[in-house]
Design a protein around this motif. Sequence first.
Motif, PDB file in Angstrom:
ATOM      1  N   ASP A  10       0.818  -1.263  -0.074  1.00 36.80           N
ATOM      2  CA  ASP A  10       0.085  -0.110  -0.060  1.00 36.80           C
ATOM      3  C   ASP A  10       0.848   1.352   0.124  1.00 36.80           C
ATOM      4  N   ARG A  11       1.947   1.307   0.863  1.00 36.58           N
ATOM      5  CA  ARG A  11       2.863   2.500   0.934  1.00 36.58           C
ATOM      6  C   ARG A  11       3.592   2.700  -0.543  1.00 36.58           C
ATOM      7  N   LEU A  12       3.939   1.529  -1.034  1.00 41.63           N
ATOM      8  CA  LEU A  12       4.435   1.806  -2.376  1.00 41.63           C
ATOM      9  C   LEU A  12       3.580   2.456  -3.398  1.00 41.63           C
ATOM     10  N   PHE A  13       2.364   1.912  -3.402  1.00 38.74           N
ATOM     11  CA  PHE A  13       1.578   2.362  -4.346  1.00 38.74           C
ATOM     12  C   PHE A  13       1.151   3.814  -4.091  1.00 38.74           C
ATOM     13  N   ARG A  14       0.853   4.201  -2.504  1.00 31.61           N
ATOM     14  CA  ARG A  14       0.862   5.557  -2.317  1.00 31.61           C
ATOM     15  C   ARG A  14       1.967   6.316  -2.853  1.00 31.61           C
ATOM     16  N   ALA A  15       3.085   6.118  -2.706  1.00 34.32           N
ATOM     17  CA  ALA A  15       4.545   6.695  -3.080  1.00 34.32           C
ATOM     18  C   ALA A  15       4.341   6.759  -4.550  1.00 34.32           C
ATOM     19  N   ILE A  16       3.991   5.922  -5.508  1.00 30.82           N
ATOM     20  CA  ILE A  16       3.928   6.135  -6.857  1.00 30.82           C
ATOM     21  C   ILE A  16       2.751   7.298  -7.249  1.00 30.82           C
ATOM     22  N   LEU A  17       1.766   7.160  -6.633  1.00 28.33           N
ATOM     23  CA  LEU A  17       0.782   8.047  -6.754  1.00 28.33           C
ATOM     24  C   LEU A  17       1.054   9.472  -6.476  1.00 28.33           C
ATOM     25  N   THR A  18       1.963   9.741  -5.775  1.00 26.73           N
ATOM     26  CA  THR A  18       2.689  10.959  -5.349  1.00 26.73           C
ATOM     27  C   THR A  18       3.383  11.758  -6.390  1.00 26.73           C
ATOM     28  N   MET A  19       3.814  10.774  -7.100  1.00 29.88           N
ATOM     29  CA  MET A  19       4.595  11.429  -8.390  1.00 29.88           C
ATOM     30  C   MET A  19       3.948  12.330  -9.278  1.00 29.88           C
ATOM     31  N   GLU A  20       4.524  13.387  -9.590  1.00 27.81           N
ATOM     32  CA  GLU A  20       3.660  14.527 -10.339  1.00 27.81           C
ATOM     33  C   GLU A  20       4.090  14.737 -11.933  1.00 27.81           C
ATOM     34  N   SER A  21       5.046  13.952 -12.174  1.00 28.48           N
ATOM     35  CA  SER A  21       5.327  14.111 -13.892  1.00 28.48           C
ATOM     36  C   SER A  21       6.342  12.870 -14.132  1.00 28.48           C
ATOM     37  N   VAL A  22       6.380  12.735 -15.518  1.00 29.14           N
ATOM     38  CA  VAL A  22       7.116  11.499 -16.070  1.00 29.14           C
ATOM     39  C   VAL A  22       8.656  11.756 -15.398  1.00 29.14           C
ATOM     40  N   GLU A  23       8.968  12.998 -15.099  1.00 29.24           N
ATOM     41  CA  GLU A  23      10.617  13.031 -14.629  1.00 29.24           C
ATOM     42  C   GLU A  23      10.518  12.529 -13.076  1.00 29.24           C
ATOM     43  N   ASP A  24       9.489  12.914 -12.498  1.00 24.70           N
ATOM     44  CA  ASP A  24       9.633  12.343 -11.080  1.00 24.70           C
ATOM     45  C   ASP A  24       9.305  10.743 -11.152  1.00 24.70           C
ATOM     46  N   CYS A  25       8.826  10.229 -11.956  1.00 27.72           N
ATOM     47  CA  CYS A  25       8.650   8.827 -12.127  1.00 27.72           C
ATOM     48  C   CYS A  25       9.961   8.123 -12.271  1.00 27.72           C
ATOM     49  N   TYR A  26      10.722   8.838 -13.340  1.00 26.24           N
ATOM     50  CA  TYR A  26      12.117   8.157 -13.700  1.00 26.24           C
ATOM     51  C   TYR A  26      13.045   8.165 -12.613  1.00 26.24           C
ATOM     52  N   THR A  27      12.956   9.332 -11.787  1.00 24.81           N
ATOM     53  CA  THR A  27      13.664   9.609 -10.648  1.00 24.81           C
ATOM     54  C   THR A  27      13.344   8.367  -9.578  1.00 24.81           C
ATOM     55  N   PHE A  28      12.212   8.154  -9.326  1.00 26.91           N
ATOM     56  CA  PHE A  28      11.763   7.172  -8.263  1.00 26.91           C
ATOM     57  C   PHE A  28      11.950   5.672  -8.753  1.00 26.91           C
ATOM     58  N   PHE A  29      11.575   5.561  -9.978  1.00 25.14           N
ATOM     59  CA  PHE A  29      11.964   4.082 -10.487  1.00 25.14           C
ATOM     60  C   PHE A  29      13.043   3.705 -10.866  1.00 25.14           C
ATOM     61  N   ASP A  30      13.983   4.799 -11.101  1.00 24.67           N
ATOM     62  CA  ASP A  30      15.756   4.689 -11.138  1.00 24.67           C
ATOM     63  C   ASP A  30      15.955   4.023  -9.976  1.00 24.67           C
TER      64      ASP A  30
END
Length: 97
Positions: A10-30
């Motif tokens: 649940d915490r992982l999914f909530r963290a993903i939902l906080t990403m506000e841009s594709v760049e944020d996602c790249y940073t997090f998923f990297d």
Amino acid sequence: MPNYQTESIDRLFRAILTMESVEDCYTFFDDICTIGELQDMAQRLDTAILLSEGKSYQTISQQVGVSTATIGRVSRCLNYGKGGYKKAIEKLKEETR
């Protein structure tokens, strides 16, 4: 409710939902995934999109570079799963309109 549903996931999914841009996602998923894990997830989504467009297994295998076993698994999820791929594909279509 999935049997793997935990506070940690649940915490992982909530963290993903906080990403506000594709760049944020790249940073997090990297940080959280290997490049191979990211590529595998992206290929599965690409496979689901092409299946939903009626493409053949052979075309998908050649275009995406996945095995027919992977295509079969994604196809089963599309046809008999909980609708996650379908929902994501629809939202992506809405975003491009």
